[in-house]
Design a protein around this motif. Structure first.
Motif, mmCIF file in Angstrom:
data_model
loop_
_atom_site.group_PDB
_atom_site.id
_atom_site.type_symbol
_atom_site.label_atom_id
_atom_site.label_comp_id
_atom_site.label_asym_id
_atom_site.label_seq_id
_atom_site.Cartn_x
_atom_site.Cartn_y
_atom_site.Cartn_z
ATOM 1 N N HIS A 9 5.791 7.355 0.596
ATOM 2 C CA HIS A 9 5.146 6.172 0.065
ATOM 3 C C HIS A 9 3.751 7.002 -0.545
ATOM 4 C CE1 HIS A 9 4.561 1.891 -1.744
ATOM 5 N NE2 HIS A 9 3.918 3.053 -3.206
ATOM 6 N N ARG A 13 2.099 8.053 -3.648
ATOM 7 C CA ARG A 13 1.219 7.318 -4.603
ATOM 8 C C ARG A 13 -0.270 8.579 -4.619
ATOM 9 N NH1 ARG A 13 -3.699 4.632 -2.749
ATOM 10 N NH2 ARG A 13 -4.595 2.317 -3.442
ATOM 11 N N LEU A 16 0.722 10.424 -7.705
ATOM 12 C CA LEU A 16 0.758 9.994 -8.667
ATOM 13 C C LEU A 16 -1.294 9.897 -8.915
ATOM 14 C CD1 LEU A 16 3.228 7.295 -8.572
ATOM 15 C CD2 LEU A 16 3.523 9.559 -9.876
ATOM 16 N N ILE A 36 7.564 3.278 -8.456
ATOM 17 C CA ILE A 36 6.249 3.766 -9.717
ATOM 18 C C ILE A 36 7.033 5.685 -9.977
ATOM 19 C CG2 ILE A 36 4.197 3.004 -8.281
ATOM 20 C CD1 ILE A 36 4.257 5.037 -5.586
ATOM 21 N N ASN A 346 -0.606 -6.964 -2.398
ATOM 22 C CA ASN A 346 -1.413 -5.960 -3.076
ATOM 23 C C ASN A 346 -2.706 -6.095 -4.366
ATOM 24 O OD1 ASN A 346 -0.563 -3.085 -3.043
ATOM 25 N ND2 ASN A 346 1.621 -4.216 -3.331
ATOM 26 N N HIS A 352 -3.898 -2.313 0.417
ATOM 27 C CA HIS A 352 -3.349 -1.641 -0.813
ATOM 28 C C HIS A 352 -1.203 -1.836 -0.095
ATOM 29 C CE1 HIS A 352 -3.932 2.409 -0.180
ATOM 30 N NE2 HIS A 352 -3.224 2.532 0.329
#
Ligand code: AMP
Ligand code: GLY
Length: 426
Positions: A9, A13, A16, A36, A346, A352
């Motif tokens: 993850h 992240r 992205l 996501i 979040n 996060h």
């Protein structure tokens, strides 16, 4: 992105946020990753299935997260299909998959590590325990997700662990005990050139105060203010580069991340273990600070072009990751429980949440699906601030039976980690 956990993850992240990455897919992913990017229900350890998926998607780069797919030859299969891969071949991944192999390569490369003996039966194990004395360190030789190691003052317990490995046909490595603080340093390698990330510290035991059994890791922070200034360079010069050179010399070049698990002992820096992949949960803390776009760096490693990249840029902030694990982790974790409060966590400033063992129930609720369920990352101006944020995040989240350590990075925040004078001297 291949893999199901928190490390994956974190990597997704980061990808992205890389302006040059147009599309990211994950297999199999988890509930947080599926929120996501598109995910694909593929067995991550099936080389043929993963390479078929990568071909179907027209992937430019495949990143393999966990050790099991690497040991199963997933990187080899994807490479054979003509697609660049960030992750070592099955043979190179033996640096993690076999502790005995790792010791052989370390000896060849003159990498400083604990003295060790391989034992194949109870008598050999008993002799090795007595040769090194207490505290005893007994390691299952195969992959055990960080849980195959027993460190104890109790000779009976040490011997019992060895016996349990022999019973299932395994061998064990018995080592001298290394004192001093531990450091995880991730070093990217393209087969020849190495590029270090920022050092982190992991918390292996399940309970506060480093009590209870070993886990895959209950929390992490980065950077390490207390570490000697020359630590990273020393590890490159004495550990990472010689190891990468030795692997190339053997004809099994290492492409991916060499995770150097180190102890800064009173007699100098020693390798505790190598892993052939990013650490979990250290990655959650380390990548939170990386400013250089990750995709380009991993692509350069996969293509043998790390010598062309500029020095990595880092946020001046400190990152602390705290893992929420399910009831009974690490033995037989309870799963299927609802996780509440994720959105609230979040929404907090500098916080996060990265999912690990999560899934969705029939009604679409996010539920626990593994031992380590998620990590809450806090970013702050210093350790104290980052800790406060991470813990205020995790306090928003409820999971029945959920457990987390309350002392992640606490000792470092209090300035109580000391490196012996002789450690890390050239
Ligand atoms: P490993 O799976 O080899 O990383 O071992 C898991 C954990 O056991 C390490 O992070 C250390 O905390 C501990 N450990 C492993 N080897 C040693 C050693 N030789 N001396 C002291 N602690 C060790
Ligand atoms: N955090 C330890 C590991 O990834 O093995």
């Amino acid at each position: 992105m291949i893999g199901p956990g928190g490390r994956e993850h974190a990597i997704v992240r980061s990808l992205l946020s890389d302006p040059n990455v147009s599309e990211v897919h994950a297999a199999p992913g988890n509930a947080g990753i599926a929120a996501i990017v598109p995910t694909h229900d593929v067995n991550a350890s099936d080389p043929a299935a993963v390479s078929a998926l990568a071909l179907k998607l027209g992937s430019d780069l495949v990143i393999v997260g966990p050790e099991a797919p690497l040991a199963a030859g997933v990187a080899d299969a994807v490479r054979a299909a003509g697609i660049p891969v960030f992750g070592p071949s099955k043979e190179a991944a033996q640096l993690e998959a076999s502790k005995a192999f790792a010791k052989t390569v370390m000896a060849e490369a003159q990498v400083p590590t604990a003295m060790a003996r391989v034992a194949v039966n109870v008598q050999e194990a008993a002799d090795a325990l007595d040769a090194f004395g207490a505290p005893y360190v007994v390691k299952d030789d195969g992959l055990a997700a960080g849980k195959g190691v027993v460190v104890t003052n109790d000779r009976e317990e040490a011997l019992a662990h060895a016996e349990s490995c022999f019973k299932v046909g395994g061998t064990v490595v018995i080592e001298e005990f290394l004192d001093g603080p531990e450091v995880s340093l991730f070093v990217l390698a393209d087969g020849r050139t190495v590029v270090p990330l920022a050092p982190a510290q992991d918390f292996k035991r399940i309970f506060d105060g480093d009590e209870g059994p070993n886990t895959g890791g209950m929390g992490a922070y980065s950077p390490l203010e207390w570490a000697p200034a020359n630590l990273v360079q020393e590890v490159i010069d004495r550990v990472a580069q010689p190891t990468i050179d030795a692997m190339a010399h053997r004809g099994t070049p290492f492409i991916g991340v060499l995770y150097c698990g180190l102890a800064l002992t009173s007699r100098g820096t020693r390798v505790i273990e190598f892993n052939a992949r990013f650490g979990d949960p250290e990655t959650q803390a380390v990548l939170a600070r990386l400013k250089t776009p990750l995709g380009g760096v991993l692509m350069a490693a996969a293509k043998g072009q790390l010598d062309e990249i500029e020095d990595l840029r880092w946020s001046p902030e400190t990152a602390v990751a705290v893992v929420l694990a399910s009831e009974n982790y690490p033995s037989t974790p309870r799963t299927g429980d609802k996780i509440r409060g994720l959105k609230k966590a979040n929404r907090l400033d500098g916080v996060h949440v990265l999912h690990a063992g999560t899934g969705a129930d029939a009604d679409g609720n996010t539920v626990s699906a593994g031992g380590r369920v998620l990590a809450v990352v806090g970013m702050g101006v210093d350790l104290e601030d980052a800790r406060e944020r991470a813990y205020s995040g995790i306090e928003q989240i409820s999971l029945e039976g959920g457990q987390y350590r309350t002392d992640i990075a606490a000792k470092a925040a209090r300035g109580e980690i000391n490196v012996a004078d002789t450690a890390s001297q050239p």
